[in-house]
Design an enzyme around this catalytic site. Structure first.
Site, short mmCIF file in Angstrom:
data_model
loop_
_atom_site.label_atom_id
_atom_site.label_comp_id
_atom_site.label_asym_id
_atom_site.label_seq_id
_atom_site.Cartn_x
_atom_site.Cartn_y
_atom_site.Cartn_z
N ARG A 142 -2.38 -1.66 -3.25
CA ARG A 142 -1.79 -1.97 -4.56
C ARG A 142 -1.66 -3.49 -4.70
O ARG A 142 -0.73 -4.09 -4.14
CB ARG A 142 -0.43 -1.27 -4.71
CG ARG A 142 -0.53 0.25 -4.75
CD ARG A 142 0.84 0.90 -4.79
NE ARG A 142 0.74 2.34 -4.94
CZ ARG A 142 0.76 2.99 -6.10
NH1 ARG A 142 0.90 2.29 -7.23
NH2 ARG A 142 0.66 4.30 -6.15
N HIS A 153 0.85 -1.19 0.00
CA HIS A 153 0.00 0.00 0.00
C HIS A 153 0.88 1.23 0.00
O HIS A 153 2.04 1.21 0.43
CB HIS A 153 -0.95 0.01 1.20
CG HIS A 153 -0.31 0.40 2.50
ND1 HIS A 153 -0.19 1.72 2.93
CD2 HIS A 153 0.27 -0.34 3.48
CE1 HIS A 153 0.41 1.75 4.10
NE2 HIS A 153 0.72 0.52 4.45
N CYS A 154 0.33 2.34 -0.53
CA CYS A 154 1.01 3.62 -0.47
C CYS A 154 0.20 4.51 0.46
O CYS A 154 -0.45 4.04 1.38
CB CYS A 154 1.20 4.24 -1.85
SG CYS A 154 -0.34 4.48 -2.75
N MET A 155 0.19 5.81 0.21
CA MET A 155 -0.47 6.72 1.15
C MET A 155 -1.99 6.66 1.07
O MET A 155 -2.68 7.02 2.02
CB MET A 155 0.01 8.15 0.90
CG MET A 155 1.49 8.32 1.16
SD MET A 155 2.04 10.01 0.97
CE MET A 155 1.25 10.77 2.38
N ARG A 207 -3.67 4.05 -1.33
CA ARG A 207 -4.15 2.94 -2.16
C ARG A 207 -3.67 1.58 -1.67
O ARG A 207 -2.55 1.44 -1.20
CB ARG A 207 -3.67 3.09 -3.61
CG ARG A 207 -3.88 4.45 -4.19
CD ARG A 207 -3.38 4.49 -5.62
NE ARG A 207 -3.37 5.86 -6.13
CZ ARG A 207 -3.24 6.18 -7.41
NH1 ARG A 207 -3.09 5.23 -8.30
NH2 ARG A 207 -3.26 7.43 -7.78
#
Length: 639
Positions: free
Chosen positions: A31, A25-27, A29
């Site tokens: 993924r 995951h990013c900030m 989302r």
């Protein structure tokens, strides 16, 4: 679990655990790396409460959640039994997708702490510029170490994440990174008189301060560097895999790491490090030269397209170049223009929040405005601006103007760090304090916000035509009462296509066939024309034109989905005759499609026609006819 229901629905509609190759995951989302993206019920996931949208890009299936994605991610991995940060086994197809996948995989795990460290450095620059804090004080020393430590020892962090991405042992990558920034090595670079000089008279002329087995070592400053450690981690992963095959299992645990390190580290200092450093420097100087040639045009182009870069994940390609520029040039201009995007988007989103009468949009817009102001753009991009083309174009225009202004001031960004309003300290010169770069960015940000707000408020957003839900609630005509059934209200929907009536269970897609998306029926069309089933508004027209959503004057939400998996055609064979937001009348031609071409391409053209807000009504009654024309009643909604 706070997000158990949401995660259960995502897991179910993503194709189950067996369809997941990996998840990070990013900030904002989740993924996913999916084995087969076609198994994912994208539209179902988009409609889940708690999901902003779904983006398929860079070989990843990205479910945009928002600022609380970390909590959702933690609960999802527990629910699905996944290892956090598990790497995907399958490589994405295409050079560009592979590049984006590699870069995002390396930098995503460290991006939050990277921004935090940059913000600390930025605020320290503010405090020292205004003489609030003395650089000789212990307070400054400790805070500077907190912010600068990550950047100084960045090769260690990237050694870990790059090794994981390339399939090597993360601690081998860290050991290589530690060797690159080892104090004695750093001190040897220019710390004494050079033994001799190599490549004299060329652009890569280099003094030699030490040798390895008699071979000259061209020392570079690897503190804060990016490209050398990534290349080194790739080399180490390949050597590790080779030695794991060649060395007997009984002594493998020791000798694999030993041989990998003892070969990789000297090769990095002798060959890999200098070459990659020169290559990165050349790229950075080349892009900087292009910027200096016409900073105004460069700012306009980069700024104007930055939203598009974010949408397709292409902004990841700029990250290593920018970080390398900080380390080698002391500043960056590659990502500079894009830093006005959050502020411009905040202005656009605030204008929509103030103008709209749509309660649901208000609930989305204000949190999205705050997120954008502080640098997180995905909620505003996918929840507010992208579905409204004029708002999206307004944001791009405002950022392009801001980029041009930064070009006029010859703006440079000196450190990595926060975005949105937190980006301001990044433009303070480390030695000179506030200069043209800070003034240029501050002015550009102000212009971007004001332009985005003003254009949206006075032109780009028309609440009368775009507030479909609120308009229908306030302006819908009073329903006609059917005297034969007392106070029960009946609404008739005409057939949107000519053809053969089929039950929803005949649709190949389980989400439609099970009625999960709503009750209705399916039509096997005999001609490629779609007509309006009732008076109302085109509430959704998918960019690929394969599906259209209509909200009738009575508040009935009708979804017409032409064929199965036809989204993959990206609009080919479909010709819309209306636009999203258009007012339509029963029997009006909405779009045409080439049904023969669809069949020849291997697609089913069985078309579900469903009432997506079925739960708002007492019942949905389908016709008992087997064949229908476009003005025949096919669905009766019981209110």
């Amino acid at each position: 679990m706070q997000y158990q229901e949401l995660n259960e629905q995502i897991l179910k509609n993503i194709g189950g655990k067996e369809n997941i190759n990996g998840l990070t995951h990013c900030m904002t989302r989740l993924r996913f790396k999916l084995k087969d993206e076609s198994k994912a019920q994208t539209q179902v996931i988009k409609n889940l409460s708690g999901v902003v949208t779904v983006v398929q890009s860079g070989g990843q299936y990205q479910v945009v959640i928002g600022n609380h994605v970390a909590e959702v991610y933690n609960e999802f991995t527990e629910l699905a039994g996944l290892g956090q940060g598990e790497a995907a086994a399958d490589e994405p197809k295409g050079i560009l997708n592979r590049f984006i996948d590699i870069v995002s995989g390396i930098f995503t795990p460290v991006i939050n702490v990277l921004m935090a460290a940059g913000m600390i450095k930025g605020f320290l620059a503010l405090l020292t510029t205004f003489n609030v804090l003395d650089k000789a004080s212990g307070t400054y020393l400790i805070l500077n170490a907190t912010g600068d430590g990550l950047f100084y020892f960045f090769p260690l962090f990237l050694g870990y994440t790059a090794s994981k991405k390339f399939g090597g042992k993360p601690f081998i990558g860290m050991a290589i990174g530690a060797a690159l920034v080892y104090p004695s090595i750093v001190a040897a670079n220019g710390g004494s008189e050079a033994l001799f000089t190599v490549f004299a008279g060329t652009p890569i002329e280099s003094p030699v301060y030490l040798t390895f087995l008699g071979i000259p070592v061209i020392l570079m400053n690897y503190t804060s560097s990016v490209i050398p450690i990534i290349a080194a981690a790739y080399l180490a992963a390949k050597l590790e895999a080779l030695f794991s095959k060649l060395i007997p299992r009984a002594v493998r645990s020791f000798f694999v790491s030993f041989l990998t390190l003892v070969i990789t580290v000297p090769l990095v200092f002798l060959i890999v490090g200098p070459i990659t450093t020169w290559a990165g420097l050349l790229i950075g100087q080349g892009l900087s030269a292009a910027y200096q040639f016409s900073p105004i045009i460069a700012g306009i182009v980069i700024g104007g397209f930055w939203q598009v870069f974010i949408m397709f994940g292409l902004h990841w390609g700029f990250v290593p170049i920018a970080l390398n520029n900080y380390a080698t040039l002391g500043y960056d201009v590659v990502m500079m223009a894009g830093l006005a995007t959050p502020v411009a988007m905040a202005g656009v989103t605030l204008a929509i929040f103030l103008k709209t009468k749509n309660r649901k949009l208000k609930e989305i817009a204000f949190p999205a405005f705050l997120s954008a102001l502080f640098g997180i753009t995905e909620p505003a991009l996918y929840g507010v601006t992208l579905p409204r083309k004029k708002a999206f174009y307004t944001t791009s225009f405002a950022v392009a103007v801001a980029g041009g202004i930064m070009g006029i001031f010859n703006t440079k960004v000196y450190i990595n760090g926060g975005t949105g309003v937190f980006a301001l300290p990044r433009f303070i010169h480390p030695e000179n304090g506030i200069d043209n770069s800070f003034i240029g960015f501050a002015l550009a940000s102000l212009v971007a916000f004001v332009l985005g707000f003003a254009i949206t408020f006075f032109y780009a957003y028309n609440s009368k035509t775009e507030d479909v839900e609120e308009q229908l609630e306030t302006e819908a005509p009073a329903p006609l009462i059917n005297n034969e059934v007392g106070q029960t209200v009946l609404y008739d929907l005409s057939a949107p296509l000519k053809g053969e009536i089929l039950p929803l269970s005949a649709v190949e897609d389980e989400a439609f066939a099970s009625g999960l998306l709503g009750k209705g029926l399916a039509i096997l069309p005999t001609e490629g024309k779609v007509f309006a089933p009732a008076d109302g508004v085109v509430s959704t027209l998918f960019p690929t034109n394969h599906a259209i959503g209509i909200t009738t004057n009575e508040g009935i939400e009708v979804l017409i989905h032409i064929g199965m998996d036809t989204v993959n055609l990206k609009g080919k064979y479909f010709q819309p005759k209306v636009a999203q937001g258009d007012t339509i009348t029963r029997g009006q031609l909405l779009l045409t499609f080439d049904q023969d071409a669809l069949v020849q391409a291997g697609y089913s053209i069985v078309t579900p026609v469903i009432v997506s807000n079925t739960n708002n009504f007492l019942d949905i009654v389908e016709t008992d006819k087997s064949d229908v024309n476009n003005m025949d009643t096919v669905i009766t909604v019981v209110g």
